[in-house]
Design an enzyme around this catalytic site. Structure first.
Site, mmCIF file in Angstrom:
data_model
loop_
_atom_site.group_PDB
_atom_site.id
_atom_site.type_symbol
_atom_site.label_atom_id
_atom_site.label_comp_id
_atom_site.label_asym_id
_atom_site.label_seq_id
_atom_site.Cartn_x
_atom_site.Cartn_y
_atom_site.Cartn_z
ATOM 1 N N SER A 39 0.840 -1.186 0.000
ATOM 2 C CA SER A 39 0.000 0.000 0.000
ATOM 3 C C SER A 39 0.878 1.239 0.000
ATOM 4 O O SER A 39 2.027 1.206 0.437
ATOM 5 C CB SER A 39 -0.922 0.021 1.229
ATOM 6 O OG SER A 39 -0.150 0.087 2.420
ATOM 7 N N GLY A 40 0.331 2.301 -0.509
ATOM 8 C CA GLY A 40 1.036 3.564 -0.547
ATOM 9 C C GLY A 40 0.045 4.697 -0.463
ATOM 10 O O GLY A 40 -1.133 4.499 -0.151
ATOM 11 N N GLY A 41 0.501 5.891 -0.750
ATOM 12 C CA GLY A 41 -0.361 7.047 -0.607
ATOM 13 C C GLY A 41 -1.439 7.144 -1.660
ATOM 14 O O GLY A 41 -2.486 7.762 -1.429
ATOM 15 N N MET A 42 -1.221 6.543 -2.844
ATOM 16 C CA MET A 42 -2.167 6.713 -3.944
ATOM 17 C C MET A 42 -2.746 5.408 -4.462
ATOM 18 O O MET A 42 -3.767 5.414 -5.138
ATOM 19 C CB MET A 42 -1.486 7.452 -5.109
ATOM 20 C CG MET A 42 -1.070 8.880 -4.779
ATOM 21 S SD MET A 42 -0.334 9.692 -6.223
ATOM 22 C CE MET A 42 -0.073 11.335 -5.568
ATOM 23 N N ALA A 43 -2.097 4.305 -4.185
ATOM 24 C CA ALA A 43 -2.560 3.022 -4.712
ATOM 25 C C ALA A 43 -2.234 1.919 -3.722
ATOM 26 O O ALA A 43 -1.458 2.102 -2.787
ATOM 27 C CB ALA A 43 -1.916 2.735 -6.074
ATOM 28 N N GLU A 44 -2.863 0.767 -3.946
ATOM 29 C CA GLU A 44 -2.612 -0.402 -3.113
ATOM 30 C C GLU A 44 -2.598 -1.637 -4.001
ATOM 31 O O GLU A 44 -3.199 -1.651 -5.078
ATOM 32 C CB GLU A 44 -3.667 -0.524 -2.020
ATOM 33 C CG GLU A 44 -5.090 -0.567 -2.528
ATOM 34 C CD GLU A 44 -6.118 -0.450 -1.415
ATOM 35 O OE1 GLU A 44 -5.722 -0.533 -0.239
ATOM 36 O OE2 GLU A 44 -7.311 -0.290 -1.721
ATOM 37 N N VAL A 45 -1.899 -2.676 -3.541
ATOM 38 C CA VAL A 45 -1.747 -3.895 -4.328
ATOM 39 C C VAL A 45 -2.274 -5.079 -3.529
ATOM 40 O O VAL A 45 -1.988 -5.210 -2.336
ATOM 41 C CB VAL A 45 -0.271 -4.136 -4.710
ATOM 42 C CG1 VAL A 45 -0.122 -5.425 -5.521
ATOM 43 C CG2 VAL A 45 0.274 -2.959 -5.500
ATOM 44 N N ASP A 99 12.591 5.171 -13.482
ATOM 45 C CA ASP A 99 12.358 4.935 -12.053
ATOM 46 C C ASP A 99 12.931 3.588 -11.622
ATOM 47 O O ASP A 99 12.290 2.832 -10.884
ATOM 48 C CB ASP A 99 10.857 4.996 -11.763
ATOM 49 C CG ASP A 99 10.561 5.337 -10.306
ATOM 50 O OD1 ASP A 99 11.479 5.816 -9.611
ATOM 51 O OD2 ASP A 99 9.424 5.110 -9.861
#
Length: 537
Positions: free
Chosen positions: A222-228, A350
Site C-alpha cells: 500500500s502507498g499514498g495513492m494506490a494499493e496492491v 524509475d
C-alpha cells in the site's frame, strides 16, 4: 460488476466442504468429552438406578467414549471421509433409543418413557446442524421419530398396564415423535438459513471486494495513492490464475494526472513481453476506481530483501546475476520499436530497489512503468516536472536536462551498488540534498564498503555511475556482456540465480517472522504510489 450468485454459492460450498473435517473433529471431541463425563455421572448414580442398568449404561458410554476418541484422533491426523457425517449422525440420534431399551429391560416401561435421558434426544438432532447439511438434519429428526415410535408400539406398549398414565398413551407418544421430527425440520431450516445468510453476506462483501472477475485476497502493499492485492482471476469455466491487482485509492480516482499515468503504465506494459519485465494483463474500472492486473511474483522487492538480510548486501554472484537480468530488461525496453519498426526510445525513469522484484526461485522482474516515457515526450520534464525516485536520479535527470536510456543505466548502477553494500549510495537530508547528491556527491566503488567485491565488478558498477553521459556505459547489452565476462565467485552463471533465490528465501522468512507475513507478496509498496514528483524552479 456484480458477483454471480452461482459463483458465490460455489465458493461457499467449496469452503464448507474443505472445512467439513474441522467441524466433524469438533463434534467428535465434544462427544468424546460428553461420554467421558457420562461415565462419571452414571457411576455416581449407580446405587439409585440398580447395578444391572448401571453396567449396561457404563458399557454403552464406554464404547462411545472409545469410538469418538478414535474418530477425533483420526480426524486430527488428517483422515476424513464424507460418509462419516451420516454415520456419526445415525449413531448420535440412536443413542437415546439404546438407552430407552436398557431402561425398558431393567426398570420397566413407565420408567423407560419418562427417564431424563430422553431430554437429550432433541439436542442430538440439533447437533446435526453443525454439518450445515439441511438434508442430514431432516434425516436425523425423522430417524429419531421413527425409532421412538417403533420402540413404543413394538416393545414398550405391550408392557404398559391396561390404564397407563395419560402422558404414556399413544396420542401423547405420537405428539412426542412429531416434536422430534419437528426438531429435525427446525434444524434443517436453521442450516439452510445459515447458508443463505452466509451467501448473502459473502456476496455483499465480494460486491465490494471483487473487481469484475478478480477475487481479492490479502493486501500485499500500500502507498499514498494506490494499493496492491494478491488476487485470483476467476472467469467462467473454472479457470483460475493468480495475479497482482493494483488499484487506485478512491480518493485519487478523480486525479486526472495520476489516472493518466496509471493508464499509460497499463498501455505500455501490455506491449512489453520480456521474461525480466512484469507483465500487465488487464486495465479496468470498478465502481469509482481503476485497477491494473499484473503478473504475480511470489517473492519480495529487492529493497525488502536487503532489509530482510539486515542490510548486509547480497552475495557477489547473486548481484551479478541480478545485474545481468536487469540489463537485459532495460536493453529490451530501450530498443523497443513500434508497429512499423520505428524506434520508440523508451525510458523507465524509475529504476530502483523497490521496483525490482525477486521471486523465491531467483527470477528477476522489473516493475513500475507508470512514469516510463519515450525520449521525445520525456523531454517535457525540462520545463515542468522532474519524475523519478529521489536518491536514484541521474545528474541529467536531477537537472531536468535531456535524457535517454543511459539515465536508466545510472539508476541501475546505484541499484547494484546498494545490492552489494546494503547501503544507499546517494544520501541527503531532504529533497534538495538528494538532488544535490546526484550531481556532486563523491561516488566511491562498492569495494570501499565491501572489500571482497572484485575490481572487475567495481569497474562495471562505476562505468554505470559516470556522471558524464557520454562516458557512461551506453547500453544494457554492453552491461550484460561485461557481467557475463566475470569469472570465479563473481560469475553470474551458473550459481547466481540459485544464490539469489536462497538469499530471497532467507529474507522472506525473516520478514514473515517480524511482520506476520504482511510483506510476503510481490510488492512492498505499490509502485505507482512510490514515485516522487518534484516541481522545478
Amino acid at each position: 460488476m456484480t458477483t454471480p450468485a452461482s459463483a458465490v454459492s460455489r465458493f461457499l460450498e467449496n469452503h464448507m466442504r474443505r472445512d467439513a473435517q474441522a467441524r466433524e473433529t469438533s463434534v467428535a471431541g465434544y462427544m468424546a468429552g460428553l461420554a467421558a463425563g457420562c461415565l462419571v455421572a452414571v457411576g455416581a448414580l449407580g446405587p439409585y438406578m440398580g447395578w444391572g442398568l448401571t453396567k449396561a449404561l457404563l458399557s454403552l458410554v464406554g464404547v462411545l467414549c472409545v469410538y469418538y476418541t478414535i474418530i477425533w484422533r483420526a480426524l486430527r491426523a488428517g483422515w476424513f471421509h464424507p460418509a462419516i457425517h451420516w454415520l456419526n449422525v445415525a449413531i448420535e440420534v440412536s443413542i437415546p433409543s439404546v438407552v430407552l431399551a436398557f431402561d425398558l429391560r431393567f426398570q420397566g416401561a413407565a420408567y423407560a418413557l419418562t427417564a431424563p435421558t430422553l431430554v437429550i434426544w432433541g439436542t442430538l438432532v440439533v447437533l446435526a446442524a453443525l454439518r450445515t447439511q439441511p438434508l442430514l438434519a431432516l434425516v436425523a429428526g425423522a430417524l429419531a421419530a421413527v425409532e421412538y415410535l417403533v420402540l413404543y408400539f413394538f416393545f414398550v406398549m405391550p408392557l404398559l398396564p391396561e390404564e397407563p398414565l395419560l402422558t404414556l398413551k399413544p396420542p401423547f407418544i405420537m405428539m412426542r415423535s412429531v416434536f422430534l421430527l419437528s426438531s429435525g425440520v427446525a434444524t434443517a431450516i436453521l442450516a439452510r438459513h445459515f447458508m443463505r445468510k452466509t451467501e448473502q453476506a459473502l456476496a455483499a462483501l465480494r460486491e465490494q471486494e471483487v473487481m469484475g472477475k478478480y477475487m481479492l485476497h490479502e493486501r500485499i502493499g500500500s502507498g499514498g495513492m494506490a494499493e496492491v492485492y494478491r488476487a485470483t482471476y476467476s472467469p467462467e469455466g473454472g479457470f483460475e490464475k493468480q495475479v497482482a491487482l493494483k488499484r487506485i485509492l478512491p480518493s485519487y480516482a478523480d486525479d486526472a494526472e495520476f489516472v493518466s499515468l496509471f493508464r499509460r503504465e497499463a498501455e505500455l506494459c501490455s506491449t512489453l513481453h520480456h521474461p525480466n519485465i512484469v507483465q500487465v494483463f488487464d486495465l479496468g474500472r470498478h465502481g469509482n476506481t481503476y485497477f491494473l492486473a499484473m503478473e504475480f511474483v511470489d517473492g519480495l522487492p529487492l529493497s525488502t530483501v536487503l532489509r530482510g538480510l539486515n542490510w548486509q548486501g547480497l552475495p557477489v554472484s547473486a548481484v551479478t546475476f541480478l545485474g545481468a537480468e536487469l540489463a537485459a530488461a532495460l536493453d529490451y525496453l530501450h530498443r523497443r520499436t513500434g508497429k512499423y519498426g520505428e524506434p520508440l526510445h523508451l525510458i523507465h525513469r524509475d529504476v530502483n530497489p523497490p521496483n525490482v522484484l525477486i521471486s523465491r526461485g531467483g527470477e528477476v522482474k522489473l516493475s513500475d512503468f507508470g512514469i516510463a516515457r519515450d525520449t521525445a515526450r520525456a523531454q517535457l520534464t525540462v520545463a515542468g516536472n522532474i519524475r523519478g525516485k529521489l536518491g536514484y536520479m541521474s545528474p541529467e535527470q536531477a537537472y531536468g536536462k535531456p535524457i535517454d536510456g543511459r539515465t536508466d543505466l545510472f539508476a541501475l548502477g546505484l541499484t547494484l551498488h546498494e545490492a552489494l553494500t546494503g547501503q544507499r549510495l546517494l544520501l541527503g537530508q531532504d529533497e534538495a540534498g538528494l538532488m544535490m547528491a546526484a550531481v556532486s556527491q563523491e561516488l566511491l566503488p562498492p569495494s570501499h564498503v565491501r572489500p571482497d567485491v572484485p575490481p572487475e565488478l567495481d569497474a562495471v558498477v562505476m562505468g554505470l555511475l559516470d556522471r558524464d553521459m557520454n562516458k557512461r556505459t551506453p547500453t544494457g547489452e554492453e552491461v550484460r556482456h561485461q557481467l557475463l565476462a566475470l569469472t570465479g565467485e563473481a560469475a553470474p552463471y551458473p550459481q547466481g540465480q540459485l544464490t539469489l533465490a536462497r538469499a530471497t528465501q532467507v529474507a522472506m522468512a525473516h520478514v514473515q517472522q517480524h511482520h506476520s507475513g504482511s510483506l510476503s507478496g510481490p510488492h512492498s509498496s505499490p509502485s505507482a504510489s512510490g514515485q516522487v514528483l518534484v516541481r522545478s524552479g
